[in-house]
Write an enzyme that holds these catalytic residues in place. Structure first.
Site, PDB file in Angstrom:
ATOM      1  N   LYS A 163       0.828  -1.211   0.000  1.00  0.00           N
ATOM      2  CA  LYS A 163       0.000   0.000   0.000  1.00  0.00           C
ATOM      3  C   LYS A 163       0.866   1.267   0.000  1.00  0.00           C
ATOM      4  O   LYS A 163       0.434   2.320  -0.449  1.00  0.00           O
ATOM      5  CB  LYS A 163      -0.929   0.021   1.216  1.00  0.00           C
ATOM      6  CG  LYS A 163      -1.815  -1.195   1.403  1.00  0.00           C
ATOM      7  CD  LYS A 163      -2.980  -1.232   0.443  1.00  0.00           C
ATOM      8  CE  LYS A 163      -4.060  -2.236   0.807  1.00  0.00           C
ATOM      9  NZ  LYS A 163      -3.650  -3.643   0.793  1.00  0.00           N
TER      10      LYS A 163
HETATM   11  C1  PLP Z   1      -4.322  -4.766   0.356  1.00  0.00           C
HETATM   12  C2  PLP Z   1      -3.499  -5.970   0.275  1.00  0.00           C
HETATM   13  C3  PLP Z   1      -3.760  -6.956  -0.669  1.00  0.00           C
HETATM   14  C4  PLP Z   1      -4.931  -6.881  -1.623  1.00  0.00           C
HETATM   15  O1  PLP Z   1      -4.778  -5.873  -2.583  1.00  0.00           O
HETATM   16  P1  PLP Z   1      -6.044  -5.335  -3.385  1.00  0.00           P
HETATM   17  O2  PLP Z   1      -5.531  -4.200  -4.190  1.00  0.00           O
HETATM   18  O3  PLP Z   1      -7.038  -4.897  -2.339  1.00  0.00           O
HETATM   19  O4  PLP Z   1      -6.566  -6.453  -4.189  1.00  0.00           O
HETATM   20  C5  PLP Z   1      -2.911  -8.039  -0.725  1.00  0.00           C
HETATM   21  N1  PLP Z   1      -1.865  -8.171   0.122  1.00  0.00           N
HETATM   22  C6  PLP Z   1      -1.596  -7.242   1.050  1.00  0.00           C
HETATM   23  C7  PLP Z   1      -0.455  -7.456   1.979  1.00  0.00           C
HETATM   24  C8  PLP Z   1      -2.388  -6.102   1.154  1.00  0.00           C
HETATM   25  O5  PLP Z   1      -2.103  -5.197   2.077  1.00  0.00           O
END
Ligand code: PLP
Length: 495
Positions: free
Chosen positions: A112
């Site tokens: 993120k």
């Molecule tokens: C948010 C997240 C995901 C999923 O990603 P999306 O864009 O919501 O599909 C997968 N792995 C981790 C560690 C995340 O923080």
């Protein structure tokens, strides 16, 4: 000419990129999509010579056309700097049959950070461009990782405030500790008694509440979103797929034009949608492999064309993927519905009222480039152990879901296309699950106690984001019922 953005629920409305970033969600509840996905303007081979930041500029300038070169480069340079523990910003590591694209080298050791380190800059620049003087209040629901990454991105950014809602008991200990110890006068963290979908629905309701908006406006506030529905988060994620392709070229693993697979551990469908945009921009892609955990609503969707959220919500060891309403899927539905906003709107209304919808055969045919897969909890933990034992590479539980799905896909299809697995979190973020998978004797031990063990086992230095966390002071302890989310916001903002 500027590239304009339309709402997935009313395509007659058009806004600029900066307006779309500021609004987050359209007034009609739809998500913003570019009128068309621009094509890359450099030959693929040229990307192999570019740094991450230069790649970011080449990609984002095509989407954020109302930003000046100086504005956009400022945003990029303020985001992708020493907050990351590698100069390359992301690392691509060949392990066994796949390359792992490590997207967790930022401030909060999850992918993120890739988008949330730039969003505050895109947002404040957008506000200036549109002569907005209101204080921007970021309202976010998190399944664990977004919250901390958003808090870290927005903390003490002038002209902004941030309120994060997370499911109390639905995130890992480290994730919770990271959030509730967040410093910054403009930061608030609230636990709710519901799950992530409840938090996300509560936030969406507040965004759609016109009365609340009027009340805020009279006090000089306006809401914006840091969730992955904001186009200002989606587009920065396209960059690393272009970058990954260019590193494979640079390493000589592929030739210009060769196709690759991208395997993405998926929850809200933001990360994999970014890969789809990269494909539409001209990155040669064979399959986009969408990996789910036991909350396999997307797997079922790709199999049957029916999206059905009426099922038990399962708490797994990959909590950031414990999601039954994948918000960003709406953008794909809109695109495969021929950009027909009425049609898309009908599906989304069915999802709200019946919890499900079924797409048409025509639409299904357009999903050919996607493959759905899922990994059970046992598969996920076995994958961590297998890759550690065979390759001495330690991965977190989310990455392991994708890795397991890829292994099964490759065995089943015999497809040997060069494949990139999005590695979305550092194993340090989920130390108990990772160490428990490697050796039974660690099952159930405290995350914090296992950090040193993990360092021994992985040989990866303990990231700054984890050091000192155990003893950090808890600064946020608000917990509310799901139904009281709005009241809590009103009381925090004193409106
Ligand atoms: C948010 C997240 C995901 C999923 O990603 P999306 O864009 O919501 O599909 C997968 N792995 C981790 C560690 C995340 O923080």
């Amino acid at each position: 000419m500027n590239l304009m953005y339309k709402s997935t629920r009313d395509s007659s409305k058009k806004v600029t990129a900066s307006e779309a970033i500021l609004k987050g969600l359209s007034d009609d509840g739809g998500l913003f999509v570019p009128e068309s996905v621009p094509k890359l303007t450099l030959p693929l081979g040229d990307f192999a010579k570019l740094s991450y930041q230069e790649t970011a500029y080449e990609v984002m300038k095509l989407f954020f056309t109302d930003f000046t070169e100086e504005e956009l480069k400022n945003c990029i340079n303020n985001a992708y700097d020493a907050k990351f523990d590698t100069e390359n910003i992301t690392e691509l590591k060949k392990v066994g049959n796949a390359s792992y694209l490590e997207l967790y080298h930022g401030a909060t050791i999850a992918f993120k950070d890739m988008a949330l380190s730039i969003l505050p800059h895109l947002l404040t620049t957008s506000a200036k461009k549109n002569n907005i003087t209101d204080k921007i209040i970021i309202l976010t629901a998190t399944s664990g990782d977004t919250g901390k990454a958003a808090l870290a991105g927005f903390a003490d950014v002038e002209g902004t405030g941030i309120i994060v809602f997370y499911p109390k008991g639905g995130v890992s200990k480290v994730q919770e500790k990271q959030m509730v110890t967040q410093k910054g006068d403009n930061c608030k963290v609230v636990g709710i008694t519901g799950n992530f979908d409840d938090a996300q629905t509560g936030v969406k309701n507040m965004f759609n509440n016109k009365e609340l908006a009027a009340k805020l406006s009279s006090k000089g506030y306006r809401f914006s979103s840091a969730n992955s529905i904001n186009i200002g988060r989606l587009i920065p994620q396209v960059v690393y797929y272009v970058y990954a392709y260019s590193r494979l070229l640079k390493n000589g693993e592929i030739k210009e034009g060769d196709k690759v697979n991208f395997v993405v551990p998926t929850g809200n469908f933001g990360n994999i949608l970014a890969a789809y945009f990269a494909k539409n921009m001209g990155i040669p892609v064979n399959k986009l492999i969408c990996a789910s955990n036991e909350n396999k609503v997307l797997f079922d969707f790709f199999e049957t064309g029916v999206y059905d959220r009426n099922r038990e919500f399962i708490l797994t060891k990959s909590p950031s993927m414990d999601i039954l309403i994948s918000s960003n899927l709406e953008r794909l539905i809109y695109l495969i519905a021929g950009e027909d906003s009425d049609k898309n709107k009908a599906f989304m209304e069915a999802l709200t009222t019946d919890g499900k919808y079924e797409i048409t055969e025509d639409m299904k045919a357009q999903l050919e480039g996607f493959v759905g897969g899922y990994a059970s909890e046992a598969d996920t933990l076995a994958e961590i152990k297998k890759v550690y034992t065979e390759n001495s590479y330690v991965m977190d539980t989310h990455t392991a879901v994708a890795s397991s799905v890829y292994r099964a896909y490759r065995e089943k299809t015999g497809d040997e296309t060069v494949s990139v697995i999005a590695s979305t979190a550092s194993p340090y973020k989920f130390a108990t699950s990772v160490m428990g998978a490697i050796d039974d004797k660690y099952v159930g031990e405290d995350d914090f106690l296992l950090i040193d063990k993990l360092e021994e086992v992985s040989g990866m230095p303990i990231p700054n984001a984890v050091k000192g966390l155990k003893d950090a002071e808890v600064l946020h302890d608000i917990v509310c019922e799901t139904a009281d989310m709005q009241k809590t916001v009103e009381s925090i903002l004193n409106v």
